[in-house]
Design a protein around this motif. Structure first.
Motif, PDB file in Angstrom:
ATOM      1  N   THR A 247       0.837  -1.209   0.000  1.00 39.74           N
ATOM      2  CA  THR A 247       0.000   0.000   0.000  1.00 39.74           C
ATOM      3  C   THR A 247       0.866   1.250   0.000  1.00 39.74           C
ATOM      4  O   THR A 247       0.505   2.279  -0.557  1.00 39.74           O
ATOM      5  CB  THR A 247      -0.913   0.009   1.250  1.00 39.74           C
ATOM      6  N   PHE A 248       2.027   1.146   0.620  1.00 39.95           N
ATOM      7  CA  PHE A 248       2.948   2.289   0.640  1.00 39.95           C
ATOM      8  C   PHE A 248       3.807   2.364  -0.625  1.00 39.95           C
ATOM      9  O   PHE A 248       4.708   3.183  -0.713  1.00 39.95           O
ATOM     10  CB  PHE A 248       3.871   2.193   1.874  1.00 39.95           C
TER      11      PHE A 248
ATOM     12  N   CYS B  76      -2.703  12.084  13.363  1.00 40.71           N
ATOM     13  CA  CYS B  76      -3.603  11.621  14.428  1.00 40.71           C
ATOM     14  C   CYS B  76      -4.597  10.597  13.889  1.00 40.71           C
ATOM     15  O   CYS B  76      -4.856   9.568  14.531  1.00 40.71           O
ATOM     16  CB  CYS B  76      -4.352  12.814  15.027  1.00 40.71           C
ATOM     17  N   LEU B  77      -5.126  10.864  12.731  1.00 44.36           N
ATOM     18  CA  LEU B  77      -6.103   9.958  12.126  1.00 44.36           C
ATOM     19  C   LEU B  77      -5.529   8.551  11.921  1.00 44.36           C
ATOM     20  O   LEU B  77      -6.131   7.547  12.320  1.00 44.36           O
ATOM     21  CB  LEU B  77      -6.550  10.559  10.785  1.00 44.36           C
ATOM     22  N   LEU B  78      -4.348   8.471  11.298  1.00 44.94           N
ATOM     23  CA  LEU B  78      -3.771   7.153  11.000  1.00 44.94           C
ATOM     24  C   LEU B  78      -3.395   6.411  12.271  1.00 44.94           C
ATOM     25  O   LEU B  78      -3.508   5.190  12.352  1.00 44.94           O
ATOM     26  CB  LEU B  78      -2.556   7.288  10.080  1.00 44.94           C
ATOM     27  N   ASP B  79      -2.934   7.151  13.270  1.00 47.01           N
ATOM     28  CA  ASP B  79      -2.579   6.485  14.519  1.00 47.01           C
ATOM     29  C   ASP B  79      -3.809   5.827  15.144  1.00 47.01           C
ATOM     30  O   ASP B  79      -3.732   4.701  15.642  1.00 47.01           O
ATOM     31  CB  ASP B  79      -1.961   7.492  15.496  1.00 47.01           C
TER      32      ASP B  79
ATOM     33  N   VAL C 104      -7.735   5.922   4.507  1.00 50.81           N
ATOM     34  CA  VAL C 104      -8.821   5.516   5.395  1.00 50.81           C
ATOM     35  C   VAL C 104      -9.495   4.261   4.858  1.00 50.81           C
ATOM     36  O   VAL C 104      -9.742   3.298   5.593  1.00 50.81           O
ATOM     37  CB  VAL C 104      -9.839   6.667   5.556  1.00 50.81           C
ATOM     38  N   ARG C 105      -9.754   4.260   3.542  1.00 51.26           N
ATOM     39  CA  ARG C 105     -10.460   3.105   2.966  1.00 51.26           C
ATOM     40  C   ARG C 105      -9.604   1.850   2.997  1.00 51.26           C
ATOM     41  O   ARG C 105     -10.138   0.738   3.073  1.00 51.26           O
ATOM     42  CB  ARG C 105     -10.937   3.456   1.555  1.00 51.26           C
ATOM     43  N   THR C 106      -8.262   2.012   2.950  1.00 51.65           N
ATOM     44  CA  THR C 106      -7.369   0.858   3.075  1.00 51.65           C
ATOM     45  C   THR C 106      -7.615   0.112   4.392  1.00 51.65           C
ATOM     46  O   THR C 106      -7.444  -1.094   4.481  1.00 51.65           O
ATOM     47  CB  THR C 106      -5.891   1.320   3.029  1.00 51.65           C
TER      48      THR C 106
ATOM     49  N   VAL D 212     -12.491   1.389   6.394  1.00 55.15           N
ATOM     50  CA  VAL D 212     -13.389   2.330   7.067  1.00 55.15           C
ATOM     51  C   VAL D 212     -13.996   3.271   6.026  1.00 55.15           C
ATOM     52  O   VAL D 212     -13.262   3.827   5.204  1.00 55.15           O
ATOM     53  CB  VAL D 212     -12.613   3.133   8.144  1.00 55.15           C
ATOM     54  N   PRO D 213     -15.329   3.470   6.036  1.00 56.54           N
ATOM     55  CA  PRO D 213     -15.960   4.404   5.096  1.00 56.54           C
ATOM     56  C   PRO D 213     -15.444   5.829   5.282  1.00 56.54           C
ATOM     57  O   PRO D 213     -15.233   6.270   6.422  1.00 56.54           O
ATOM     58  CB  PRO D 213     -17.448   4.303   5.442  1.00 56.54           C
ATOM     59  N   PHE D 214     -15.275   6.522   4.165  1.00 60.47           N
ATOM     60  CA  PHE D 214     -14.782   7.897   4.197  1.00 60.47           C
ATOM     61  C   PHE D 214     -15.810   8.797   3.543  1.00 60.47           C
ATOM     62  O   PHE D 214     -16.252   8.519   2.434  1.00 60.47           O
ATOM     63  CB  PHE D 214     -13.455   7.973   3.428  1.00 60.47           C
ATOM     64  N   PHE D 215     -16.185   9.885   4.226  1.00 64.06           N
ATOM     65  CA  PHE D 215     -17.115  10.844   3.632  1.00 64.06           C
ATOM     66  C   PHE D 215     -16.458  12.221   3.553  1.00 64.06           C
ATOM     67  O   PHE D 215     -15.838  12.686   4.515  1.00 64.06           O
ATOM     68  CB  PHE D 215     -18.410  10.943   4.458  1.00 64.06           C
TER      69      PHE D 215
END
Lengths: 291, 291, 291, 291
Positions: B141-142, D108-111, D139-141, D144-147
């Motif tokens: 993915t990276f 922060c999100l990825l963590d 996010v989708r990887t 998780v749904p992304f809006f």
């Protein structure tokens, strides 16, 4: 007669700072070589790769330093003049004279006295001045003179400040405010003519005004901090030398927070004082470079 | 064709170390001046005021660096030869090629890949090699190639090591063991010919053998640590690059300790890798100088 | 006559531990309610959801505590007997008597004396015993008796240990080894009959034997630590109470490491002593629960 | 159908808080005993020995919890009513639904997404909402749904907030602002009806307004911090959940400070989220009790 620290005899510290430009490092290194100085440590920092400010601290060994100081200074003046650089040269065997101003609380004051006795602070302590007498006996136990200068009633502190200035006159290289609970006037700062280091509590976020520990408790902070800084006319806004924090929890009372704050205050102040005494701190604008 | 990091074009890093002696700083500074190098940062350390070892790291800007490298190297060889100094000169715009070896756990591996993508690690990552396939999809993915080299059964790992060496051959500047759970043979270390960095958990006191987190739990340690180090034939005994700890309490299970350990492991390894990639780490005997 | 700390009058601390089982929390809470105890703080920990060990510390306020202690103890014995629980009940207004054993170095000893004077340690200090006289004057400045018990030559320390035991007899609730540089015999531990707390330096990894700071320097550690623990027959292997670290760099000499080590030692020992004095530490197997 | 975490089946968390008074601990313990609850952990805190506030968190095991919830709740209501206590009872096997709001930056999100995948956060993540599309693929990887809800131009954000509220409606137990760079209106906070957790950088002292890292650089701070807190109408003034700092030096550029800040932000936010998800945080006035 100057007191010399035998272990540091023939050791000098050179601080150079000014506009960064090619050739200045080479010029300083060549100067030291031709003056028989052997570089023991060298720290350098440029604020920007191009057109920034240059800062260097060199400690070097020079046999017969005392006799050679005049020649070294003359060569430095001539060599660095075309670069427009500021410089100071100090004989590291001559300890700085530190005067401590304190009030009632003893934690910062005693930590400085004890570290000094252990040989951790390369200073002499000609006196401690306090606006209270609580710490007099402890101070004298360390063999340090204690002077009581009560704080003047009312907002005008000029008379008590004048008394302090009279005690300091000719006897001091830097002043440490070890939880000295009096506002220092701009006039005092100008007249004292030497750096003044202060310690104060710090929080994330900041709590302004009286009762900071109570406010910190109300907001439920998870960290308690301390900041050591040089004093400028904006009392708690001068260049920062050192900072640190300890953890806090909801279970700590405002008194607990204050006690933990005292621990971090004494640790931070002692580090800041040691670094200043060893000429590791360069002031520049409103910040410091600490080597 | 070499990939260049545009922001670092014309920037070189010079590392010099050897027996300390008067004049060496001046000689290096003069060399840089006559070769049109403008010093951007300089760090220096002498292990002893007299007769110790000397270490210097200089980053300098030199317009047209690529064309000038030959001349610079020739001048360095000639200038430093009488001092008996070791030196290396690197073009900072050429990122080091880092190959990561991993096993099942992903925390260290993913932290490296993510920091690389954020531009925090000045490296390229030609491939990740693992003895398990668990992390294959994440790695790809990276945009990084993933190779699976299963671990050979039995104590003799020469065949799987040979496969890894074949993949690395000509493609790597340093190897990172990101929780790679195989013992590396002395033979592999010699053949790979580049630095190998490892991360492992650390405790006060040390717990030797299998199940360290269980032992740490039994002893009730209050700190969990991690150590990043260069790999030598004595697996966990090589020169330390970086260490850190996090607090633990009796309420943490062995699994909690392991999870907190994972956090400090990835933080410590990422710092160690960044410093190595920026030529900030000098190996000397069994320790490091980190500038 | 027992000295009472007025602020803590009518405050008791109950420690309960044993095999976890349903109903024990309710039984203790009901007991306190019927004995007019108002719970001020309660900490609880179970080592395992099923079939583990149970630990509880309750601090409660009971008007007229001194007169009620007998009834409370009788009720506790009866109530907890069917659960097979161990318990201790202490009147928090009675400070524990702490005797400090020291040698030449003063950093841990003085930190304890200072904190005691500042009211941070709820103990009394009946005496300091040292095998050297270096700290005698300092100790007496704090109004604490100092006894010099020279260390016996040779491996057999039974005579000097007997002298120390005689001084301690009936005068002590716990002993602190504040950098006391003598090996304590198993015989001494048995005879002293009270908990003994020790502080020692700690490293990642551990360095065994003489000259640990020199070895830490050679290995280039990046952290210097300290561990406070209860003393068992395996000298440095007893249950850990508290640990902490400070950062170190290649630029620190072995002496610098030792000085930084001293700072972290005194901080860690003072925390461990405070927690022990407040009955916050429960020994269990070879580890501790710290509430 | 509710998703259950099998490892936590039959495990409940009870939070009780209100005015401290004798007998409440006994009443709760007796209630749990008669309802066949086996206490696994219990934390308790009273803000003041007399007349303060009482806080308790109990985790207990109750075979057949789902069927027993009704009876437990009825008994709690009846038992705690005379004490005037607030309480909440949650089934720990039902993970909270966490929706993350983000902008451009991903640290922060990825963590949070990684830790969730590693099983470190007891939550489900129904969706990520961002006013930018930069992180959509990452996010989708993670499955998780992304809006994408673009931010409305101008100061009035009511329309984009309405879109977010529509997405959240019925799908969320708490919201995390993971470096979401839009001001949240008081109206949004009221309508969302669930706790909202925010992370922001913190400094000693505080730097208000735009460009905080530049200001921190100018003032030469030695620490960079982060604070996670509940959002109230006073955006950065809500109850603090967790804080931490990392060291900084003069050699760090404003960008370096920002990067180090990002590291401490993600660590602090992840801890705060985990504690909230485990019902460890009790809001009280403008601060928190964290068990």
């Amino acid at each position: 007669m100057t007191l010399h620290n035998q272990a540091l005899v023939d050791r000098a510290c050179l601080i150079v700072h000014g506009p960064d430009q090619p050739g200045v490092v080479a010029a300083i290194a060549a100067l030291l070589t031709r003056n028989k100085g052997n570089i023991m440590s060298l720290d350098q920092y440029s604020s920007d790769p191009e057109g920034g400010d240059f800062f260097q601290r060199v400690v070097f060994h020079r046999p017969g330093l005392v006799a050679a100081m005049g020649d070294l200074e003359a060569d430095l003046a001539q060599t660095l003049e075309p670069f427009g650089m500021n410089w100071t040269l100090t004989d590291q065997s001559v300890p700085k004279r530190m005067v401590v101003l304190a009030s009632k609380s003893d934690h910062c004051l005693l930590d400085l006295l004890w570290r000094h006795r252990r040989g951790e602070l390369p200073v002499t302590i000609p006196m401690v001045i306090s606006n209270h007498t609580d710490t007099a006996e402890d101070v004298r136990t360390f063999g340090v003179p204690f002077f009581h200068v009560p704080s003047q009633a009312g907002p005008d502190k000029s008379e008590s400040e004048a008394q302090i200035l009279k005690l300091l006159d000719g006897n001091v290289d830097f002043v440490v405010l070890a939880r000295y609970m009096q506002v220092i006037s701009g006039d005092f700062l100008q007249k004292v003519g030497v750096p003044v280091i202060n310690i104060h509590h710090s929080f994330l976020p900041a709590f302004i005004g009286a009762g900071p520990y109570r406010k910190a408790k109300e907001r439920g902070v998870k960290l308690i901090g301390a900041t050591a800084h040089y004093v400028t006319e904006d009392l708690d806004e001068g260049p920062i030398i050192e900072q640190d924090v300890v953890r806090a929890t909801h279970a700590h009372s405002a008194e607990d927070l204050q006690r933990r704050g005292a621990d971090v205050e004494r640790a931070v102040l002692s580090r800041a004082v040691a670094w200043h005494a060893e000429d590791r701190v360069i002031r520049h604008g409103n910040h410091t470079i600490v080597f």
